[in-house]
Scaffold this motif. Structure first.
Motif, PDB file in Angstrom:
ATOM      1  N   LYS A  46       3.258 -19.919   7.018  1.00 56.71           N
ATOM      2  CA  LYS A  46       2.390 -20.518   8.117  1.00 56.71           C
ATOM      3  C   LYS A  46       1.038 -20.429   7.850  1.00 56.71           C
ATOM      4  O   LYS A  46       0.154 -21.318   7.806  1.00 56.71           O
ATOM      5  N   ILE A  47       0.598 -19.305   7.233  1.00 51.78           N
ATOM      6  CA  ILE A  47      -0.815 -18.828   6.950  1.00 51.78           C
ATOM      7  C   ILE A  47      -1.139 -19.751   5.667  1.00 51.78           C
ATOM      8  O   ILE A  47      -2.125 -20.634   5.971  1.00 51.78           O
ATOM      9  N   LEU A  48      -0.325 -20.151   4.810  1.00 53.38           N
ATOM     10  CA  LEU A  48      -0.686 -20.728   3.439  1.00 53.38           C
ATOM     11  C   LEU A  48      -0.835 -22.362   3.935  1.00 53.38           C
ATOM     12  O   LEU A  48      -1.602 -22.895   3.360  1.00 53.38           O
ATOM     13  N   GLN A  49       0.115 -22.558   4.961  1.00 49.43           N
ATOM     14  CA  GLN A  49      -0.029 -24.400   5.329  1.00 49.43           C
ATOM     15  C   GLN A  49      -1.317 -24.374   6.197  1.00 49.43           C
ATOM     16  O   GLN A  49      -1.983 -25.521   5.890  1.00 49.43           O
ATOM     17  N   GLN A  50      -1.550 -23.140   6.899  1.00 47.85           N
ATOM     18  CA  GLN A  50      -2.664 -23.535   8.023  1.00 47.85           C
ATOM     19  C   GLN A  50      -4.161 -23.353   7.078  1.00 47.85           C
ATOM     20  O   GLN A  50      -4.969 -24.056   7.587  1.00 47.85           O
ATOM     21  N   TYR A  51      -4.273 -22.627   6.012  1.00 41.22           N
ATOM     22  CA  TYR A  51      -5.400 -22.424   5.421  1.00 41.22           C
ATOM     23  C   TYR A  51      -4.977 -22.717   3.784  1.00 41.22           C
ATOM     24  O   TYR A  51      -5.236 -21.689   3.020  1.00 41.22           O
ATOM     25  N   PRO A  52      -4.862 -23.864   3.455  1.00 35.40           N
ATOM     26  CA  PRO A  52      -4.385 -24.214   1.953  1.00 35.40           C
ATOM     27  C   PRO A  52      -5.551 -23.894   1.014  1.00 35.40           C
ATOM     28  O   PRO A  52      -5.260 -23.724  -0.343  1.00 35.40           O
ATOM     29  N   GLN A  53      -6.793 -23.611   1.471  1.00 30.58           N
ATOM     30  CA  GLN A  53      -7.834 -23.233   0.427  1.00 30.58           C
ATOM     31  C   GLN A  53      -8.224 -21.849   0.291  1.00 30.58           C
ATOM     32  O   GLN A  53      -8.747 -21.482  -0.515  1.00 30.58           O
ATOM     33  N   ILE A  54      -7.204 -21.155   0.799  1.00 29.18           N
ATOM     34  CA  ILE A  54      -7.459 -19.575   0.950  1.00 29.18           C
ATOM     35  C   ILE A  54      -6.995 -18.913  -0.419  1.00 29.18           C
ATOM     36  O   ILE A  54      -6.507 -19.548  -1.062  1.00 29.18           O
ATOM     37  N   LYS A  55      -7.848 -17.913  -0.635  1.00 35.78           N
ATOM     38  CA  LYS A  55      -7.584 -17.098  -1.821  1.00 35.78           C
ATOM     39  C   LYS A  55      -6.703 -15.934  -1.455  1.00 35.78           C
ATOM     40  O   LYS A  55      -6.939 -15.271  -0.499  1.00 35.78           O
ATOM     41  N   VAL A  56      -5.569 -15.752  -2.234  1.00 36.10           N
ATOM     42  CA  VAL A  56      -4.551 -14.494  -2.007  1.00 36.10           C
ATOM     43  C   VAL A  56      -4.852 -13.465  -3.003  1.00 36.10           C
ATOM     44  O   VAL A  56      -4.712 -13.696  -4.108  1.00 36.10           O
ATOM     45  N   PHE A  57      -5.176 -12.369  -2.509  1.00 33.16           N
ATOM     46  CA  PHE A  57      -5.485 -11.153  -3.361  1.00 33.16           C
ATOM     47  C   PHE A  57      -4.103 -10.298  -3.213  1.00 33.16           C
ATOM     48  O   PHE A  57      -3.679  -9.950  -1.940  1.00 33.16           O
ATOM     49  N   PHE A  58      -3.631  -9.772  -4.115  1.00 34.47           N
ATOM     50  CA  PHE A  58      -2.377  -8.781  -4.087  1.00 34.47           C
ATOM     51  C   PHE A  58      -2.745  -7.298  -4.103  1.00 34.47           C
ATOM     52  O   PHE A  58      -3.774  -7.068  -4.952  1.00 34.47           O
ATOM     53  N   THR A  59      -2.304  -6.241  -3.508  1.00 34.18           N
ATOM     54  CA  THR A  59      -2.733  -4.919  -3.570  1.00 34.18           C
ATOM     55  C   THR A  59      -1.672  -4.203  -4.775  1.00 34.18           C
ATOM     56  O   THR A  59      -2.099  -3.028  -5.060  1.00 34.18           O
ATOM     57  N   SER A  60      -1.106  -4.996  -5.344  1.00 35.98           N
ATOM     58  CA  SER A  60      -0.106  -4.355  -6.510  1.00 35.98           C
ATOM     59  C   SER A  60       0.536  -5.596  -7.136  1.00 35.98           C
ATOM     60  O   SER A  60       0.855  -6.557  -6.655  1.00 35.98           O
ATOM     61  N   HIS A  61       0.877  -5.209  -8.504  1.00 35.38           N
ATOM     62  CA  HIS A  61       1.788  -6.154  -9.200  1.00 35.38           C
ATOM     63  C   HIS A  61       3.143  -6.391  -8.556  1.00 35.38           C
ATOM     64  O   HIS A  61       3.951  -7.374  -8.717  1.00 35.38           O
ATOM     65  N   PHE A  62       3.660  -5.318  -7.792  1.00 31.53           N
ATOM     66  CA  PHE A  62       4.948  -5.591  -7.250  1.00 31.53           C
ATOM     67  C   PHE A  62       4.829  -6.444  -6.170  1.00 31.53           C
ATOM     68  O   PHE A  62       5.904  -7.620  -6.134  1.00 31.53           O
ATOM     69  N   VAL A  63       3.764  -6.607  -5.284  1.00 33.14           N
ATOM     70  CA  VAL A  63       3.637  -7.662  -4.266  1.00 33.14           C
ATOM     71  C   VAL A  63       3.364  -8.927  -5.031  1.00 33.14           C
ATOM     72  O   VAL A  63       3.964 -10.057  -4.788  1.00 33.14           O
TER      73      VAL A  63
ATOM     74  N   LEU B 225      -5.922  -7.326  -7.055  1.00 35.66           N
ATOM     75  CA  LEU B 225      -6.538  -6.186  -7.115  1.00 35.66           C
ATOM     76  C   LEU B 225      -6.119  -4.812  -7.703  1.00 35.66           C
ATOM     77  O   LEU B 225      -4.808  -4.735  -7.785  1.00 35.66           O
ATOM     78  N   PRO B 226      -7.044  -3.984  -8.014  1.00 34.18           N
ATOM     79  CA  PRO B 226      -6.402  -2.626  -8.446  1.00 34.18           C
ATOM     80  C   PRO B 226      -5.609  -2.111  -7.020  1.00 34.18           C
ATOM     81  O   PRO B 226      -6.252  -2.005  -6.290  1.00 34.18           O
ATOM     82  N   SER B 227      -4.668  -1.419  -7.624  1.00 35.19           N
ATOM     83  CA  SER B 227      -3.932  -0.941  -6.310  1.00 35.19           C
ATOM     84  C   SER B 227      -4.572   0.418  -5.831  1.00 35.19           C
ATOM     85  O   SER B 227      -4.977   1.293  -6.423  1.00 35.19           O
ATOM     86  N   PRO B 228      -4.427   0.297  -4.423  1.00 40.40           N
ATOM     87  CA  PRO B 228      -5.238   1.575  -3.647  1.00 40.40           C
ATOM     88  C   PRO B 228      -4.287   2.776  -3.579  1.00 40.40           C
ATOM     89  O   PRO B 228      -4.867   3.766  -2.985  1.00 40.40           O
ATOM     90  N   SER B 229      -3.242   2.798  -4.348  1.00 41.67           N
ATOM     91  CA  SER B 229      -1.928   3.710  -4.347  1.00 41.67           C
ATOM     92  C   SER B 229      -2.857   4.934  -5.113  1.00 41.67           C
ATOM     93  O   SER B 229      -3.486   4.806  -6.136  1.00 41.67           O
ATOM     94  N   PRO B 230      -2.765   6.201  -4.566  1.00 38.27           N
ATOM     95  CA  PRO B 230      -3.204   7.338  -5.309  1.00 38.27           C
ATOM     96  C   PRO B 230      -2.489   7.424  -6.727  1.00 38.27           C
ATOM     97  O   PRO B 230      -2.844   7.861  -7.575  1.00 38.27           O
ATOM     98  N   ARG B 231      -1.491   6.603  -6.682  1.00 36.75           N
ATOM     99  CA  ARG B 231      -0.507   6.894  -7.991  1.00 36.75           C
ATOM    100  C   ARG B 231      -1.200   6.108  -9.263  1.00 36.75           C
ATOM    101  O   ARG B 231      -0.740   6.121  -9.892  1.00 36.75           O
ATOM    102  N   PHE B 232      -1.895   5.119  -8.623  1.00 40.03           N
ATOM    103  CA  PHE B 232      -2.703   4.303  -9.926  1.00 40.03           C
ATOM    104  C   PHE B 232      -3.994   5.034 -10.213  1.00 40.03           C
ATOM    105  O   PHE B 232      -4.974   4.849  -9.779  1.00 40.03           O
ATOM    106  N   ALA B 233      -3.514   6.190 -10.975  1.00 38.54           N
ATOM    107  CA  ALA B 233      -4.887   6.965 -11.260  1.00 38.54           C
ATOM    108  C   ALA B 233      -5.402   6.641 -12.829  1.00 38.54           C
ATOM    109  O   ALA B 233      -6.416   7.350 -13.009  1.00 38.54           O
TER     110      ALA B 233
END
Length: 164
Positions: free
Chosen positions: A104-121, A138-146
């Motif tokens: 729904k978000i992608l359809q409503q805002y087709p020009q949006i830029k999507v950033f992921f917080t990890s390669h998993f996502v 984006l670089p993961s905000p997880s403390p495991r991404f050290a």
């Protein structure tokens, strides 16, 4: 293992230009006063505070900042079981994706830029929305991404997020 349902609706300000997509909340985030990325060790809000040089203590302050910057938030998983009682993405058994809300978000805002917080996502998003190409990780905000320091994470987020 009990099935957990995501405690938050996507946050979509009217001025949205960027959608940050994470995985699933930490195990203690359904508590009162907890919002996206509020697990104690998660560095997300420390990074955002560094990017915008603002101290953010309340959900309202975070929402006001993101509204003014045109940044929304959502997670890729709607329902999951947690293996080993941890917050690690690899310990999540995905029961249901949050694909209806994201679609729904992608359809409503087709020009949006999507950033992921990890390669998993990113991997799961690409499977769900293979034709959507306005994306970045984006670089993961997880403390495991050290492998990247907090200062370097802040610098990278500054390069990607709006600074108006």
């Amino acid at each position: 293992m009990e099935i957990e349902t995501h405690p938050h609706q996507p946050f979509i300000p009217s001025s949205i230009q960027i959608l940050i997509v994470g995985s699933f909340p930490g195990k203690d985030q359904a508590q009162e006063g907890k919002w996206f990325y509020s697990a104690p060790r998660n560095q997300f809000w420390k990074i955002i505070e560094g990017v915008y040089e603002k101290h953010l203590t309340t959900t309202k302050e975070k929402q006001e900042l993101f509204s003014s910057m045109g940044i929304g938030m959502a997670d890729i998983i709607l329902k999951a079981k947690r293996k080993n009682n941890t917050n690690l993405d690899q310990n999540l058994e995905i029961i249901e994706f949050n694909d209806i809300a994201l679609s729904k978000i992608l359809q409503q805002y087709p020009q949006i830029k999507v950033f992921f917080t990890s390669h998993f996502v990113e991997k799961h998003f690409k499977k769900l929305f293979p034709s959507f190409k306005n994306i970045a990780c984006l670089p993961s905000p997880s403390p495991r991404f050290a492998t990247m320091s907090l200062i370097n994470k802040i610098a990278r987020y500054k390069e990607l997020l709006p600074m108006r």
